[in-house]
Design an enzyme around this catalytic site. Structure first.
Site, PDB file in Angstrom:
ATOM      1  N   SER A 193      -2.150   5.894 -13.677  1.00 32.08           N
ATOM      2  CA  SER A 193      -3.130   5.711 -14.772  1.00 32.08           C
ATOM      3  C   SER A 193      -3.610   4.269 -14.966  1.00 32.08           C
ATOM      4  O   SER A 193      -4.498   4.048 -15.808  1.00 32.08           O
ATOM      5  CB  SER A 193      -2.601   6.229 -16.128  1.00 32.08           C
ATOM      6  OG  SER A 193      -2.583   7.638 -16.161  1.00 32.08           O
ATOM      7  N   THR A 194      -3.041   3.304 -14.219  1.00 34.88           N
ATOM      8  CA  THR A 194      -3.407   1.904 -14.504  1.00 34.88           C
ATOM      9  C   THR A 194      -4.629   1.413 -13.720  1.00 34.88           C
ATOM     10  O   THR A 194      -4.969   0.237 -13.782  1.00 34.88           O
ATOM     11  CB  THR A 194      -2.230   0.941 -14.219  1.00 34.88           C
ATOM     12  OG1 THR A 194      -1.960   0.948 -12.805  1.00 34.88           O
ATOM     13  CG2 THR A 194      -0.988   1.338 -14.996  1.00 34.88           C
ATOM     14  N   VAL A 233      -5.745   5.353  -5.392  1.00 32.74           N
ATOM     15  CA  VAL A 233      -4.612   5.862  -4.614  1.00 32.74           C
ATOM     16  C   VAL A 233      -4.976   7.208  -3.973  1.00 32.74           C
ATOM     17  O   VAL A 233      -4.673   7.459  -2.795  1.00 32.74           O
ATOM     18  CB  VAL A 233      -3.385   6.030  -5.539  1.00 32.74           C
ATOM     19  CG1 VAL A 233      -2.280   6.815  -4.859  1.00 32.74           C
ATOM     20  CG2 VAL A 233      -2.867   4.655  -5.993  1.00 32.74           C
ATOM     21  N   ASP A 234      -5.618   8.058  -4.758  1.00 30.09           N
ATOM     22  CA  ASP A 234      -6.005   9.391  -4.293  1.00 30.09           C
ATOM     23  C   ASP A 234      -6.874   9.305  -3.032  1.00 30.09           C
ATOM     24  O   ASP A 234      -6.591   9.972  -2.022  1.00 30.09           O
ATOM     25  CB  ASP A 234      -6.791  10.052  -5.437  1.00 30.09           C
ATOM     26  CG  ASP A 234      -6.790  11.561  -5.369  1.00 30.09           C
ATOM     27  OD1 ASP A 234      -6.071  12.127  -4.527  1.00 30.09           O
ATOM     28  OD2 ASP A 234      -7.507  12.178  -6.176  1.00 30.09           O
ATOM     29  N   ASP A 294       0.855  -1.185   0.000  1.00 32.28           N
ATOM     30  CA  ASP A 294       0.000   0.000   0.000  1.00 32.28           C
ATOM     31  C   ASP A 294       0.894   1.239   0.000  1.00 32.28           C
ATOM     32  O   ASP A 294       1.732   1.398   0.882  1.00 32.28           O
ATOM     33  CB  ASP A 294      -0.866  -0.055   1.263  1.00 32.28           C
ATOM     34  CG  ASP A 294      -1.909   1.040   1.304  1.00 32.28           C
ATOM     35  OD1 ASP A 294      -1.696   2.117   0.714  1.00 32.28           O
ATOM     36  OD2 ASP A 294      -2.934   0.810   1.962  1.00 32.28           O
ATOM     37  N   ILE A 295       0.671   2.105  -0.954  1.00 25.74           N
ATOM     38  CA  ILE A 295       1.502   3.308  -1.086  1.00 25.74           C
ATOM     39  C   ILE A 295       1.421   4.193   0.161  1.00 25.74           C
ATOM     40  O   ILE A 295       2.386   4.878   0.494  1.00 25.74           O
ATOM     41  CB  ILE A 295       1.104   4.107  -2.359  1.00 25.74           C
ATOM     42  CG1 ILE A 295       2.113   5.218  -2.668  1.00 25.74           C
ATOM     43  CG2 ILE A 295      -0.280   4.702  -2.263  1.00 25.74           C
ATOM     44  CD1 ILE A 295       2.948   4.971  -3.851  1.00 25.74           C
ATOM     45  N   ILE A 328      -8.326   3.451 -12.290  1.00 30.05           N
ATOM     46  CA  ILE A 328      -9.560   4.043 -12.799  1.00 30.05           C
ATOM     47  C   ILE A 328      -9.347   4.607 -14.213  1.00 30.05           C
ATOM     48  O   ILE A 328     -10.271   4.595 -15.037  1.00 30.05           O
ATOM     49  CB  ILE A 328     -10.039   5.149 -11.817  1.00 30.05           C
ATOM     50  CG1 ILE A 328     -10.379   4.526 -10.448  1.00 30.05           C
ATOM     51  CG2 ILE A 328     -11.244   5.909 -12.370  1.00 30.05           C
ATOM     52  CD1 ILE A 328     -10.401   5.497  -9.291  1.00 30.05           C
TER      53      ILE A 328
END
Ligand code: ADP
Length: 171
Positions: A122-123, A33-34, A10-11, A125
């Site tokens: 970008s990979t 992620v956001d 998890d980032i 949503i």
């Protein structure tokens, strides 16, 4: 030369100087992620993003650009927000995706960040095929001149990890 490492996880749990957010142009939060970064990082990050919108980024952040804020309660000093392109089958937007990695590293250099964690921009949503997204991430990070010592590529799922692993080892 920058060392490129790969982690499955998890980032938001990475202890690094800067964490890169796969943001959208509004800078005001979203999914993936956001969403995770704003949930874990707390309201300080959103407040900093709102301040950016109220000053230099009145129209939001353009695709391929990057800007830093506090990392709030994350175990990092900064979040570098970048806006990936939405995948298109009819238009080649690879330059914009490469620009996200390059511009994030440029911002990291301005901050003096030595360790930077990236998600696979970008990979999710935004629909970019994971193998091509991995190739662009790795090629761009390796070919960008930067003072960053470690770029940590953080991928969530098992399948993506395998694809990044293959591409990092050149197979
Ligand atoms: P985008 O809108 O740029 O496609 P997403 O956040 O939807 O961004 O997804 C980007 C990538 O990050 C996807 O491969 C997704 O599986 C992955 N991902 C989602 N949440 C996390 C997380 N908490 N840590 C690391 N990677 C994540």
């Amino acid at each position: 030369m920058v060392s490129v490492t790969l982690v499955r996880g998890d980032i938001t749990e990475q202890s690094v100087d800067a964490v890169v957010n796969a943001a959208n142009s509004s800078l005001l939060g979203g999914g993936g992620v956001d969403g995770a970064i704003h949930r874990k990082g707390g309201p300080e990050i959103l407040a900093a993003c709102r301040a950016l919108r109220a000053s230099h980024y009145g129209k939001g952040l353009r695709t391929g650009q990057a800007v830093a804020t506090t990392a709030g309660r994350l175990p990092a000093r900064w979040v570098i927000h970048t806006v990936g392109p939405v995948w298109s089958a009819t238009e080649d937007r690879s330059d914009l995706l490469a620009s996200c990695y390059r511009e994030s590293l440029r911002v990291a250099d301005e901050l003096g960040a030595e360790t930077v964690a990236f998600p696979a921009i970008s990979t999710g949503i935004y629909g970019w095929p994971i193998d091509d997204g991995a190739r662009i991430a790795i090629d761009t990070v390796r070919s960008t001149s930067t003072e960053v010592r470690e770029v940590r590529l953080v991928v969530f799922d098992h399948n993506a990890f395998g694809i990044f692993e293959d591409q990092l080892s050149g197979s």
